[in-house]
Each structure stands twice: as structure tokens, then as C-alpha cells.
Design a protein around this motif. Structure first.
Motif, short mmCIF file in Angstrom:
data_model
loop_
_atom_site.label_atom_id
_atom_site.label_comp_id
_atom_site.label_asym_id
_atom_site.label_seq_id
_atom_site.Cartn_x
_atom_site.Cartn_y
_atom_site.Cartn_z
N LEU A 20 0.83 -1.19 0.00
CA LEU A 20 0.00 0.00 0.00
C LEU A 20 0.87 1.25 0.00
N SER A 21 0.36 2.29 -0.64
CA SER A 21 1.04 3.59 -0.65
C SER A 21 0.07 4.66 -0.18
N CYS A 22 0.62 5.68 0.43
CA CYS A 22 -0.18 6.82 0.86
C CYS A 22 0.62 8.07 0.55
N ALA A 23 0.13 8.85 -0.39
CA ALA A 23 0.80 10.07 -0.80
C ALA A 23 0.13 11.26 -0.14
N ALA A 24 0.93 12.12 0.46
CA ALA A 24 0.41 13.29 1.16
C ALA A 24 0.79 14.55 0.40
N SER A 25 -0.13 15.46 0.32
CA SER A 25 0.17 16.76 -0.26
C SER A 25 0.54 17.72 0.87
N GLY A 26 1.10 18.85 0.53
CA GLY A 26 1.51 19.78 1.55
C GLY A 26 2.93 19.54 2.00
N SER A 27 3.45 20.43 2.79
CA SER A 27 4.86 20.38 3.17
C SER A 27 5.11 19.85 4.57
N ILE A 28 4.05 19.44 5.26
CA ILE A 28 4.24 19.07 6.66
C ILE A 28 4.57 17.59 6.85
N PHE A 29 4.45 16.80 5.78
CA PHE A 29 4.60 15.35 5.91
C PHE A 29 5.88 14.98 6.64
N ARG A 30 6.99 15.58 6.25
CA ARG A 30 8.30 15.19 6.79
C ARG A 30 8.42 15.52 8.28
N LEU A 31 7.51 16.35 8.78
CA LEU A 31 7.55 16.74 10.18
C LEU A 31 6.68 15.84 11.06
N LEU A 32 5.96 14.94 10.43
CA LEU A 32 4.96 14.16 11.15
C LEU A 32 5.35 12.70 11.31
N ASP A 33 4.98 12.14 12.45
CA ASP A 33 4.95 10.69 12.59
C ASP A 33 3.64 10.23 11.95
N MET A 34 3.73 9.18 11.14
CA MET A 34 2.58 8.75 10.34
C MET A 34 2.14 7.34 10.72
N GLY A 35 0.87 7.07 10.48
CA GLY A 35 0.34 5.75 10.82
C GLY A 35 -0.57 5.19 9.75
N TRP A 36 -0.72 3.88 9.78
CA TRP A 36 -1.71 3.18 8.98
C TRP A 36 -2.81 2.68 9.92
N TYR A 37 -4.02 2.73 9.42
CA TYR A 37 -5.19 2.30 10.17
C TYR A 37 -6.05 1.45 9.23
N ARG A 38 -6.97 0.70 9.81
CA ARG A 38 -7.87 -0.08 8.96
C ARG A 38 -9.24 -0.18 9.62
N GLN A 39 -10.23 -0.38 8.77
CA GLN A 39 -11.59 -0.53 9.25
C GLN A 39 -12.26 -1.67 8.51
N ALA A 40 -12.57 -2.71 9.25
CA ALA A 40 -13.26 -3.86 8.68
C ALA A 40 -14.77 -3.62 8.74
N PRO A 41 -15.52 -4.30 7.90
CA PRO A 41 -16.98 -4.11 7.91
C PRO A 41 -17.58 -4.35 9.28
#
Length: 119
Positions: A20-41
Motif C-alpha cells: 500500500l502507498s499513501c501520498a500526502a500533499s503539503g509540506s508538513i509530511f516530513r515533520l509528522l509521525d505517520m500511521g496506517w489504520y484499517r476498518q473492517a466491515p
């Protein structure tokens, strides 16, 4: 306008792999800790994994040893390599800033990417 675009989901047999890939717009990405989440039915959205600005990682017990999170700050993208997939991994997968389920997320939630694992 900051936004997230997740991609890479699909239908795969149990034991298969997806990236999976997640592309972020804006300039703050590099300053953030990022996470993956999921939601099952029928279930609440849950945390799967996260990665700090310096690429330290954490994983939910249910995916530890099977999933690998990584990031490319130059491309403002976070990845989730998923191996040995199980039917219980079936869900819509989202990315966002860490602790986005408890605190105001840094980005509006994207549309997510559907992962379906058949048995």
C-alpha cells in the motif's frame, strides 16, 4: 490543500502480499509521525502501524512480523508492505498522522484503499 491519497489495495488470496502507498500533499509530511489504520466491515477503525520522522516503527500485535511500514520523505509517501495476508486482514486501509483515532488528525481522512483477502 492538504490531503492523503491511499492506493495499492486489491483482492488477494490468503498467504499473498500487497504493498500500500499513501501520498500526502503539503509540506508538513516530513515533520509528522505517520500511521496506517484499517476498518473492517461492522467494526471500528483500528491502528495498524506507525513510523516516526526518523523511521522508528511500531506494529499492532495482529500484524507484527507480517507487515512492514516505511516512508519516503522526499516523495511525502508512506508505505505498508503486507505479507502472509489473512482473511482477517480484510478492511479498508487508511493513513494519517499518529494517534489520529484519539486526537485531531493532521490531514482530512482520505478515501482509503480496500484490501480483500480470500480464504
Amino acid at each position: 490543500q492538504v490531503q492523503l491519497v491511499e492506493s495499492g489495495g486489491g483482492l488477494v488470496q490468503a498467504g499473498g502480499s500487497l504493498r500500500l502507498s499513501c501520498a500526502a500533499s503539503g509540506s508538513i509530511f516530513r515533520l509528522l509521525d505517520m500511521g496506517w489504520y484499517r476498518q473492517a466491515p461492522g467494526k471500528q477503525r483500528e491502528w495498524v502501524s506507525d513510523i516516526t520522522r526518523s523511521s522508528s516503527t511500531n506494529y499492532a500485535d495482529s500484524v507484527k512480523g507480517r507487515f512492514t511500514i516505511s516512508r519516503d520523505n522526499a516523495k511525502s509517501t508512506v508505505f505498508l508492505q503486507m505479507e502472509s495476508l489473512k482473511p482477517e486482514d480484510t478492511a479498508v486501509y487508511y493513513c494519517n498522522s499518529v494517534r489520529a483515532l484519539s486526537y485531531r488528525p493532521a490531514f482530512p481522512w482520505g478515501q482509503g484503499t480496500q484490501v480483500t483477502v480470500s480464504s
